[in-house]
Design a protein around this motif. Structure first.
Motif, PDB file in Angstrom:
ATOM      1  N   GLU A 157       0.843  -1.193   0.000  1.00 46.09           N
ATOM      2  CA  GLU A 157       0.000   0.000   0.000  1.00 46.09           C
ATOM      3  C   GLU A 157       0.878   1.242   0.000  1.00 46.09           C
ATOM      4  OE1 GLU A 157      -2.891  -0.165   3.156  1.00 46.09           O
ATOM      5  OE2 GLU A 157      -3.748  -2.011   2.371  1.00 46.09           O
ATOM      6  N   GLY A 158       0.511   2.226  -0.823  1.00 47.69           N
ATOM      7  CA  GLY A 158       1.269   3.465  -0.925  1.00 47.69           C
ATOM      8  C   GLY A 158       2.414   3.410  -1.915  1.00 47.69           C
TER       9      GLY A 158
ATOM     10  N   ASP B 188      -5.843   2.636   0.752  1.00 51.06           N
ATOM     11  CA  ASP B 188      -7.073   1.897   1.054  1.00 51.06           C
ATOM     12  C   ASP B 188      -7.084   0.510   0.418  1.00 51.06           C
ATOM     13  OD1 ASP B 188      -7.575   2.358  -1.641  1.00 51.06           O
ATOM     14  OD2 ASP B 188      -9.405   3.523  -1.309  1.00 51.06           O
ATOM     15  N   GLY B 189      -5.977   0.169  -0.286  1.00 45.44           N
ATOM     16  CA  GLY B 189      -5.850  -1.137  -0.911  1.00 45.44           C
ATOM     17  C   GLY B 189      -6.282  -1.183  -2.366  1.00 45.44           C
ATOM     18  N   SER B 190      -6.918  -0.116  -2.863  1.00 41.15           N
ATOM     19  CA  SER B 190      -7.352  -0.103  -4.265  1.00 41.15           C
ATOM     20  C   SER B 190      -6.139   0.009  -5.186  1.00 41.15           C
ATOM     21  CB  SER B 190      -8.321   1.057  -4.518  1.00 41.15           C
ATOM     22  OG  SER B 190      -7.694   2.300  -4.238  1.00 41.15           O
TER      23      SER B 190
ATOM     24  N   VAL C  91       2.008   7.298  -3.107  1.00 40.11           N
ATOM     25  CA  VAL C  91       0.594   7.055  -3.395  1.00 40.11           C
ATOM     26  C   VAL C  91      -0.207   7.199  -2.106  1.00 40.11           C
ATOM     27  CG1 VAL C  91      -1.075   5.417  -4.349  1.00 40.11           C
ATOM     28  CG2 VAL C  91       1.279   5.426  -5.214  1.00 40.11           C
ATOM     29  N   GLU C  92      -1.150   8.145  -2.115  1.00 46.94           N
ATOM     30  CA  GLU C  92      -2.026   8.311  -0.956  1.00 46.94           C
ATOM     31  C   GLU C  92      -3.209   9.192  -1.321  1.00 46.94           C
ATOM     32  OE1 GLU C  92       0.194  10.064   2.223  1.00 46.94           O
ATOM     33  OE2 GLU C  92       0.529  11.924   1.148  1.00 46.94           O
ATOM     34  N   ASN C  93      -4.306   8.955  -0.628  1.00 46.72           N
ATOM     35  CA  ASN C  93      -5.509   9.775  -0.774  1.00 46.72           C
ATOM     36  C   ASN C  93      -5.971   9.931  -2.218  1.00 46.72           C
ATOM     37  OD1 ASN C  93      -5.655  10.267   2.024  1.00 46.72           O
ATOM     38  ND2 ASN C  93      -4.150  11.912   1.823  1.00 46.72           N
ATOM     39  N   GLY C  94      -5.888   8.855  -3.005  1.00 40.87           N
ATOM     40  CA  GLY C  94      -6.381   8.891  -4.371  1.00 40.87           C
ATOM     41  C   GLY C  94      -5.479   9.591  -5.367  1.00 40.87           C
ATOM     42  N   HIS C  95      -4.216   9.830  -4.988  1.00 41.26           N
ATOM     43  CA  HIS C  95      -3.267  10.529  -5.865  1.00 41.26           C
ATOM     44  C   HIS C  95      -1.910   9.844  -5.852  1.00 41.26           C
ATOM     45  CE1 HIS C  95      -6.243  13.644  -4.956  1.00 41.26           C
ATOM     46  NE2 HIS C  95      -5.974  14.068  -6.174  1.00 41.26           N
ATOM     47  N   VAL C  96      -1.135  10.106  -6.898  1.00 41.86           N
ATOM     48  CA  VAL C  96       0.273   9.738  -6.899  1.00 41.86           C
ATOM     49  C   VAL C  96       1.054  11.035  -7.062  1.00 41.86           C
ATOM     50  CG1 VAL C  96       0.338   9.254  -9.410  1.00 41.86           C
ATOM     51  CG2 VAL C  96       2.101   8.300  -7.915  1.00 41.86           C
TER      52      VAL C  96
END
Length: 111
Positions: free
Chosen positions: A15-16, A39-41, A61-66
């Protein structure tokens, strides 16, 4: 592409973080970054930042962004839209499917 290209398992990408899939495998103009949000997506974007040559798979990678590791440009994982300068051009998002923990990529298909 009916079945997609198996590129990894979800567990192989922490993750991340992300991995880059070679353009020789995908048949695309750029390598493709497979990115796993906290979040694992999992998501797929062209790997090269549109601002300067840097690998998004090596970004944060975090909060829906890279976030690009070179100059901190931010891209939306879902759409490839620029969400943080200095990049001004969007990147390309690709469709992924997760089946039984395995990630299948559909190059050049929109998510």
């Amino acid at each position: 592409m009916i079945n997609g290209i198996r590129v990894a398992t979800v567990e192989e990408i922490p993750e991340g973080e992300g991995i880059a899939v070679s353009r020789e495998l995908t048949g695309t103009d750029d390598d493709i970054a497979i990115l796993r949000d906290e979040d694992g997506s999992v998501w797929a974007l062209n790997d090269t930042c549109t601002h300067q040559t840097a690998s998004l798979a090596e970004g944060w990678v975090e909060n829906g962004h890279v976030e690009c590791p070179l100059h901190s440009s931010k891209f939306c994982l879902r759409s490839g839209t620029v969400d943080g300068l200095p990049a001004t051009r969007d990147t390309v998002a690709h469709r992924l499917e997760v089946r039984d923990g395995e990630i299948y990529l559909y190059p050049n298909e929109r998510p």
